[in-house]
Design an enzyme around this catalytic site. Structure first.
Site, PDB file in Angstrom:
ATOM      1  N   HIS A 162       0.837  -1.208   0.000  1.00  0.00           N
ATOM      2  CA  HIS A 162       0.000   0.000   0.000  1.00  0.00           C
ATOM      3  C   HIS A 162       0.869   1.254   0.000  1.00  0.00           C
ATOM      4  CE1 HIS A 162      -3.651   2.357   1.206  1.00  0.00           C
ATOM      5  NE2 HIS A 162      -2.720   3.147   1.721  1.00  0.00           N
ATOM      6  N   GLU A 163       1.881   1.290   0.856  1.00  0.00           N
ATOM      7  CA  GLU A 163       2.735   2.479   0.936  1.00  0.00           C
ATOM      8  C   GLU A 163       3.581   2.649  -0.321  1.00  0.00           C
ATOM      9  OE1 GLU A 163       2.164   4.581   3.184  1.00  0.00           O
ATOM     10  OE2 GLU A 163       0.856   3.254   4.326  1.00  0.00           O
ATOM     11  N   HIS A 173       1.719   4.664  -2.759  1.00  0.00           N
ATOM     12  CA  HIS A 173       1.832   6.098  -2.507  1.00  0.00           C
ATOM     13  C   HIS A 173       3.179   6.620  -2.999  1.00  0.00           C
ATOM     14  CE1 HIS A 173      -1.880   6.320  -0.394  1.00  0.00           C
ATOM     15  NE2 HIS A 173      -1.489   5.624   0.655  1.00  0.00           N
ATOM     16  N   HIS A 216      -5.288   7.455  -2.353  1.00  0.00           N
ATOM     17  CA  HIS A 216      -6.240   6.411  -2.006  1.00  0.00           C
ATOM     18  C   HIS A 216      -7.279   6.224  -3.101  1.00  0.00           C
ATOM     19  CE1 HIS A 216      -5.122   6.944   2.433  1.00  0.00           C
ATOM     20  NE2 HIS A 216      -4.636   5.810   1.996  1.00  0.00           N
TER      21      HIS A 216
END
EC number: 3.4.24.-
Length: 390
Positions: free
Chosen positions: A211-212, A215, A221
């Site tokens: 997930h990171e 980014h 998101h």
């Protein structure tokens, strides 16, 4: 990143937060949720690299498994890009690990988890990731840090960690490259679950790291409930990259084939016969890049007037909206250059209920608009144009 439904302070790239967890998890009423979380999770995508010279090894007779779902019906865009569409200018990224977790995981296991998280992105995109020694320069810098870490105490937009059962991690958008994990957490290889023996949450490092990394590549998101980049991805347990993330990468970096033989394979009918493989390796040749019509940016009522502010570079600027009408139960919506702003981005902007703070720099130049709505009715609108004075 966190397990809760709270809007995060997305690291200069982003992070997700869990607020509903705490020491009271022993309550029996939470047993159904704990059982659900114990069942979540799936093994990381296996390593598989398709280099230009490895075409013969692909074995087209056996299509490798892929996490990319099939074609979806036309729908509205759900992924989100950074307001300035921050991105890398190259695809061969390096990373170094500056510190390791103190709880449970060994350095070797930590490396395995991070490598698996990077493979989830390299298997479906032009990106490749290579670890280098800690003393060497790198694009991405990964570390496990205590509550007070790096510059979080002196930076207005880089928040500190909050200890166990709070924020899990945050990352910075390109080209910063920082990915920070909370060292107070109990990181594991395997599904996120609650440990009755230890009385703590055991958090899947592969899942959170993937997930990171999204980014750190420039994605914010997603509003897609089953997307890895969803705000509550840890709670919901979705570990596969969805088509939403791929569309976001395509818009940010362009839709690129990964092999020089893609055009030949497309002519031989592999776009239909080997759809999953071709969607992963040859999206451009098979015209898989944009399978639904991209909408225009979210419409916002034109503000009656726009104030221009010339601000010295590096200064913190705060805009306030709707203070006099909050008692009317209106909801505040923020936009930058007509693109909706949904979360805070440490290092760039901090989003409050009725205020917005930014650091004046070249990235944050633009027009900021707030719209106060009650249901479908617009109560008021304000707009500011920010120009940076060098």
């Amino acid at each position: 990143m966190g397990r809760g439904a709270r809007v995060p302070s997305e690291a200069p790239g982003a992070g997700v937060e869990r607020r509903w967890l705490g020491a009271a998890l022993v309550a029996l009423c939470l047993l159904p949720a704990l059982v659900l979380l114990a069942r979540l999770g799936a093994p990381a995508v296996p390593a598989w690299s398709a280099a230009q010279g490895d075409v013969a090894a692909l074995g087209l007779s056996a299509v490798p498994p892929t996490r990319v779902p099939g074609p979806l019906a036309p729908r509205r865009r759900r992924y989100t890009l950074t307001p300035a569409r921050l991105r890398w200018d190259h695809f061969n990224l390096t990373y170094r690990i500056l510190s390791f977790p103190r709880n449970l995981l060994s350095p070797r296991e930590t490396r395995r988890a991070l490598a698996a998280a990077f493979r989830m992105w390299s298997d479906v995109s032009p990106f490749s990731f290579r670890e280098v020694a800690p003393e060497q320069p790198s694009d991405l810098r990964i570390g496990f840090y205590p509550i007070n870490h790096t510059d979080c105490l002196v930076s207005a937009l880089h928040h500190c960690f909050d200890g166990p059962t709070g924020e899990l991690a945050h990352a910075f958008f390109p080209p910063h490259g920082g990915i920070h994990f909370d060292d107070s957490e109990y990181w594991v290889l395997g599904p996120t679950r609650y440990s009755w023996k230890k009385g703590v949450w055991l958090t899947d490092l592969v899942h959170v790291a993937a997930h990171e990394i999204g980014h750190a590549l420039g994605l914010m998101h997603s509003q897609h409930g089953r997307a890895l980049m969803h705000l509550n991805a840890t709670l919901r347990g979705w570990k596969a990259l969805s088509q939403d993330e791929l569309w976001g990468l395509h818009r940010l970096y362009g839709c690129l084939d990964r092999l020089f033989v893609c055009a030949s394979w497309a002519r031989r009918g592999f776009c239909d016969a080997r759809r999953r493989l071709m969607k992963r390796l040859c999206p451009s040749s098979c015209d898989f890049c944009y399978e639904f019509p991209f909408p225009t940016v979210a419409t916002t009522p034109p503000p009656p007037r726009t104030k221009t502010r010339l601000v010295p570079e590096g200064r913190n600027v705060t805009f306030r909206c709707g203070q006099k009408i909050l008692h009317k139960k209106g909801k505040v919506y923020w936009y930058k250059d007509q693109e909706p702003l949904e979360f805070s981005y440490p290092g760039y902007l901090a989003l409050g209920e009725a205020h917005l703070s930014i650091i004046a720099n070249a990235v944050n130049e633009g027009t900021y608009t707030c719209v106060v709505r009650r249901q479908q009715r617009v109560l008021t609108t304000y707009s500011w144009r920010v120009r940076v004075r060098g």
